[in-house]
Design a protein around this motif. Structure first.
Motif, PDB file in Angstrom:
ATOM      1  N   GLY A 145      15.129   9.341  66.017  1.00  0.00           N
ATOM      2  CA  GLY A 145      14.042   9.730  66.896  1.00  0.00           C
ATOM      3  C   GLY A 145      13.379   8.554  67.581  1.00  0.00           C
ATOM      4  N   LEU A 146      12.093   8.687  67.848  1.00  0.00           N
ATOM      5  CA  LEU A 146      11.325   7.631  68.486  1.00  0.00           C
ATOM      6  C   LEU A 146      11.140   6.490  67.493  1.00  0.00           C
ATOM      7  CD1 LEU A 146       9.574   6.545  70.792  1.00  0.00           C
ATOM      8  CD2 LEU A 146       7.696   7.953  69.909  1.00  0.00           C
ATOM      9  N   ASN A 147      11.583   5.288  67.866  1.00  0.00           N
ATOM     10  CA  ASN A 147      11.530   4.163  66.927  1.00  0.00           C
ATOM     11  C   ASN A 147      11.437   2.841  67.681  1.00  0.00           C
ATOM     12  OD1 ASN A 147      14.515   2.688  66.617  1.00  0.00           O
ATOM     13  ND2 ASN A 147      14.637   4.758  67.455  1.00  0.00           N
ATOM     14  N   PHE A 148      11.042   1.796  66.984  1.00  0.00           N
ATOM     15  CA  PHE A 148      11.014   0.477  67.598  1.00  0.00           C
ATOM     16  C   PHE A 148      11.212  -0.608  66.550  1.00  0.00           C
ATOM     17  CE2 PHE A 148       6.427   1.477  67.005  1.00  0.00           C
ATOM     18  CZ  PHE A 148       6.055   0.424  66.191  1.00  0.00           C
ATOM     19  N   TYR A 149      11.530  -1.806  67.052  1.00  0.00           N
ATOM     20  CA  TYR A 149      11.736  -2.981  66.208  1.00  0.00           C
ATOM     21  C   TYR A 149      10.614  -3.978  66.433  1.00  0.00           C
ATOM     22  CZ  TYR A 149      16.548  -1.714  64.967  1.00  0.00           C
ATOM     23  OH  TYR A 149      17.668  -1.090  64.457  1.00  0.00           O
ATOM     24  N   LEU A 150      10.104  -4.499  65.324  1.00  0.00           N
ATOM     25  CA  LEU A 150       9.117  -5.580  65.344  1.00  0.00           C
ATOM     26  C   LEU A 150       9.822  -6.847  64.870  1.00  0.00           C
ATOM     27  CD1 LEU A 150       6.165  -6.687  65.428  1.00  0.00           C
ATOM     28  CD2 LEU A 150       5.945  -5.903  63.051  1.00  0.00           C
ATOM     29  N   GLU A 151       9.864  -7.870  65.715  1.00  0.00           N
ATOM     30  CA  GLU A 151      10.460  -9.148  65.312  1.00  0.00           C
ATOM     31  C   GLU A 151       9.387 -10.016  64.675  1.00  0.00           C
ATOM     32  OE1 GLU A 151      13.072 -12.893  67.122  1.00  0.00           O
ATOM     33  OE2 GLU A 151      12.288 -11.351  68.462  1.00  0.00           O
ATOM     34  N   VAL A 152       9.699 -10.550  63.481  1.00  0.00           N
ATOM     35  CA  VAL A 152       8.738 -11.362  62.748  1.00  0.00           C
ATOM     36  C   VAL A 152       9.358 -12.715  62.405  1.00  0.00           C
ATOM     37  CG1 VAL A 152       7.616  -9.321  61.765  1.00  0.00           C
ATOM     38  CG2 VAL A 152       9.458 -10.451  60.487  1.00  0.00           C
ATOM     39  N   ASN A 153       8.515 -13.635  61.967  1.00  0.00           N
ATOM     40  CA  ASN A 153       8.979 -14.948  61.539  1.00  0.00           C
ATOM     41  C   ASN A 153       9.639 -14.799  60.155  1.00  0.00           C
ATOM     42  OD1 ASN A 153       9.223 -17.556  60.451  1.00  0.00           O
ATOM     43  ND2 ASN A 153       7.406 -18.285  61.509  1.00  0.00           N
ATOM     44  N   PRO A 154      10.928 -15.144  60.025  1.00  0.00           N
ATOM     45  CA  PRO A 154      11.617 -14.990  58.730  1.00  0.00           C
ATOM     46  C   PRO A 154      10.908 -15.704  57.583  1.00  0.00           C
ATOM     47  CG  PRO A 154      13.189 -15.513  60.463  1.00  0.00           C
ATOM     48  CD  PRO A 154      11.823 -15.684  61.053  1.00  0.00           C
ATOM     49  N   LYS A 155      10.300 -16.848  57.879  1.00  0.00           N
ATOM     50  CA  LYS A 155       9.611 -17.599  56.825  1.00  0.00           C
ATOM     51  C   LYS A 155       8.392 -16.843  56.315  1.00  0.00           C
ATOM     52  CE  LYS A 155      11.117 -22.164  58.441  1.00  0.00           C
ATOM     53  NZ  LYS A 155      10.680 -23.493  58.963  1.00  0.00           N
ATOM     54  N   GLU A 156       7.706 -16.151  57.227  1.00  0.00           N
ATOM     55  CA  GLU A 156       6.540 -15.363  56.825  1.00  0.00           C
ATOM     56  C   GLU A 156       6.979 -14.156  55.999  1.00  0.00           C
ATOM     57  OE1 GLU A 156       3.293 -16.203  57.275  1.00  0.00           O
ATOM     58  OE2 GLU A 156       4.216 -18.088  57.955  1.00  0.00           O
ATOM     59  N   LEU A 157       8.122 -13.610  56.354  1.00  0.00           N
ATOM     60  CA  LEU A 157       8.648 -12.474  55.590  1.00  0.00           C
ATOM     61  C   LEU A 157       9.018 -12.913  54.177  1.00  0.00           C
ATOM     62  CD1 LEU A 157       9.505  -9.486  55.583  1.00  0.00           C
ATOM     63  CD2 LEU A 157      11.748 -10.214  56.416  1.00  0.00           C
ATOM     64  N   GLU A 158       9.618 -14.091  54.062  1.00  0.00           N
ATOM     65  CA  GLU A 158      10.018 -14.582  52.750  1.00  0.00           C
ATOM     66  C   GLU A 158       8.822 -14.854  51.838  1.00  0.00           C
ATOM     67  OE1 GLU A 158      13.235 -14.868  51.370  1.00  0.00           O
ATOM     68  OE2 GLU A 158      13.394 -13.536  53.086  1.00  0.00           O
ATOM     69  N   LYS A 159       7.678 -15.125  52.436  1.00  0.00           N
ATOM     70  CA  LYS A 159       6.485 -15.392  51.640  1.00  0.00           C
ATOM     71  C   LYS A 159       6.021 -14.170  50.851  1.00  0.00           C
ATOM     72  CE  LYS A 159       4.493 -19.083  54.505  1.00  0.00           C
ATOM     73  NZ  LYS A 159       3.363 -19.456  55.398  1.00  0.00           N
ATOM     74  N   ILE A 160       6.343 -12.985  51.345  1.00  0.00           N
ATOM     75  CA  ILE A 160       5.895 -11.771  50.651  1.00  0.00           C
ATOM     76  C   ILE A 160       7.015 -11.138  49.819  1.00  0.00           C
ATOM     77  CG2 ILE A 160       4.120 -11.308  52.388  1.00  0.00           C
ATOM     78  CD1 ILE A 160       5.947  -9.067  53.454  1.00  0.00           C
ATOM     79  N   LYS A 161       8.113 -11.843  49.686  1.00  0.00           N
ATOM     80  CA  LYS A 161       9.210 -11.305  48.881  1.00  0.00           C
ATOM     81  C   LYS A 161       8.763 -11.157  47.435  1.00  0.00           C
ATOM     82  CE  LYS A 161      13.975 -12.124  47.474  1.00  0.00           C
ATOM     83  NZ  LYS A 161      15.109 -13.073  47.477  1.00  0.00           N
ATOM     84  N   ARG A 162       9.124 -10.060  46.803  1.00  0.00           N
ATOM     85  CA  ARG A 162       8.758  -9.809  45.413  1.00  0.00           C
ATOM     86  C   ARG A 162       9.592 -10.716  44.497  1.00  0.00           C
ATOM     87  NH1 ARG A 162       9.033  -3.500  44.410  1.00  0.00           N
ATOM     88  NH2 ARG A 162       7.989  -4.130  42.491  1.00  0.00           N
ATOM     89  N   LYS A 163       8.897 -11.551  43.756  1.00  0.00           N
ATOM     90  CA  LYS A 163       9.562 -12.572  42.955  1.00  0.00           C
ATOM     91  C   LYS A 163      10.450 -11.991  41.858  1.00  0.00           C
ATOM     92  CE  LYS A 163       5.858 -15.937  43.671  1.00  0.00           C
ATOM     93  NZ  LYS A 163       4.797 -16.741  43.023  1.00  0.00           N
ATOM     94  N   ASN A 164      10.060 -10.864  41.316  1.00  0.00           N
ATOM     95  CA  ASN A 164      10.793 -10.298  40.182  1.00  0.00           C
ATOM     96  C   ASN A 164      11.621  -9.073  40.558  1.00  0.00           C
ATOM     97  OD1 ASN A 164       9.648 -11.940  37.807  1.00  0.00           O
ATOM     98  ND2 ASN A 164       7.846 -11.347  38.961  1.00  0.00           N
ATOM     99  N   TYR A 165      11.894  -8.941  41.847  1.00  0.00           N
ATOM    100  CA  TYR A 165      12.705  -7.802  42.290  1.00  0.00           C
ATOM    101  C   TYR A 165      14.126  -7.913  41.744  1.00  0.00           C
ATOM    102  CZ  TYR A 165      15.462  -4.784  45.295  1.00  0.00           C
ATOM    103  OH  TYR A 165      16.339  -3.832  45.744  1.00  0.00           O
TER     104      TYR A 165
END
Length: 319
Positions: A142-162
């Motif tokens: 359906g209706l959708n879009f992509y948000l481009e983000v800084n990969p380094k900022e994304l890695e900062k919120i990665k769950r450490k114990n996933y």
């Protein structure tokens, strides 16, 4: 002689003690009872300690994980995100909504995660970024879009114990994740009813960028939701181009939901949610907005057609 006298004295002392014991048997019994109770208390404390430690082994890691995760500030795609408890047919099937080889007994993959959301729910930018693609996918998203983000900022919120989930057969695709060679930088939001942004816009984390809906879902779905993806590339197909959103976000699964949360999903599953026909009006195939146009009834359409229209629902009761 001295040694013999000592031995005699020791013997006399022992006899006195024996005599005292016979004369006061209650004292000996009382001492035995006290010793017995003391031993039982010590044993109870030991057993309790062993049980407590075992619980810590089984669940203590989870507690630690939660505490460690909570130290990382995150903005979720919607408030209090939960995995959809029902599938689109209204059947209890939480795994259906998860990322991975979770459909058709592992024969079909799911590229993202379905987060329960009634149509019209606020959808947030999870990080600062830029809207780089927006289109209507009539084949399912359906209706959708992509948000481009800084990969380094994304890695900062990665769950450490996933850890990959065996129940979802995540071992089959988790090796694809390698931020050193394939930088993840796209966040995809699908099944939207309304968007508040356009291609080229920069957005801030926490900004309301859309409203959830049912566009693209199976007709008459019983599980309104936001389909959410984290991808290496735009419009890529299959699991190899994506990772599990739960690698970065704490999305509550069925076994963690409260009775009230399950009840809310159950009530939503009793409703057939339909999208407004023509929800793609105002969007070109190449993901750009059209200029002003006239509707068949003569009324004017807005310059930036970011509202899809009101979602309709038809309530039914399960038999």
């Amino acid at each position: 002689m001295e040694n013999e006298n000592k031995n005699v004295d020791e013997i006399l002392d022992e006899k006195k003690e024996e005599k005292a014991g016979k004369e006061n048997p209650k004292s000996g019994k009382k001492t035995g009872v006290i010793l017995g109770i003391t031993a039982l208390l010590i044993l109870g404390i030991i057993i309790f300690g062993m049980i407590f430690n075992r619980k810590n082994v089984n669940s203590g890691n989870n507690v630690v994980n939660e505490e460690e995760d909570d130290k990382i500030f995150r903005i979720d795609p919607i408030k209090n995100p939960q995995v959809t408890y029902y599938n689109f047919r209204g059947e209890v099937y939480p795994d259906w909504a998860k990322f991975g080889l979770t459909r058709s007994n592992g024969a079909r993959g799911h590229q993202g995660i379905d987060i329960f959301a009634l149509p019209g729910t606020d959808v947030y930018a999870v990080l600062d970024g830029k809207i780089v693609d927006m289109y209507v996918d009539k084949t399912g998203y359906g209706l959708n879009f992509y948000l481009e983000v800084n990969p380094k900022e994304l890695e900062k919120i990665k769950r450490k114990n996933y850890k990959p989930k065996e129940s979802a057969r995540e071992w089959a695709y988790s090796p694809n994740y390698d931020p050193n060679t394939m930088q993840i930088k796209y966040i995809r939001y699908c099944h939207l009813s309304e968007v508040n942004v356009k291609i080229g816009d920069t957005v801030k984390a926490g900004q309301v960028i859309a409203k959830s809906g049912t566009t693209g879902n199976a007709s008459g779905t019983h599980a309104p939701h936001l389909h959410f993806e984290i991808a290496f590339e735009m419009r890529g197909k299959g699991l190899i181009n994506r990772v599990d959103p739960e690698m970065y976000f704490k999305i509550k699964n069925g076994d963690k939901m409260t009775k009230q949360e399950i009840k809310a999903q159950t009530e939503a599953a009793k409703t057939e949610w339909f999208e407004t026909k023509g929800y793609d009006a105002g969007f070109r195939d190449k993901s750009i907005f059209v200029e002003k146009k006239e509707n068949p009834d003569g009324s004017k359409m807005g310059k930036n057609m970011n509202k899809v229209g009101n979602l309709k629902s038809k309530k039914i009761r399960k038999k």
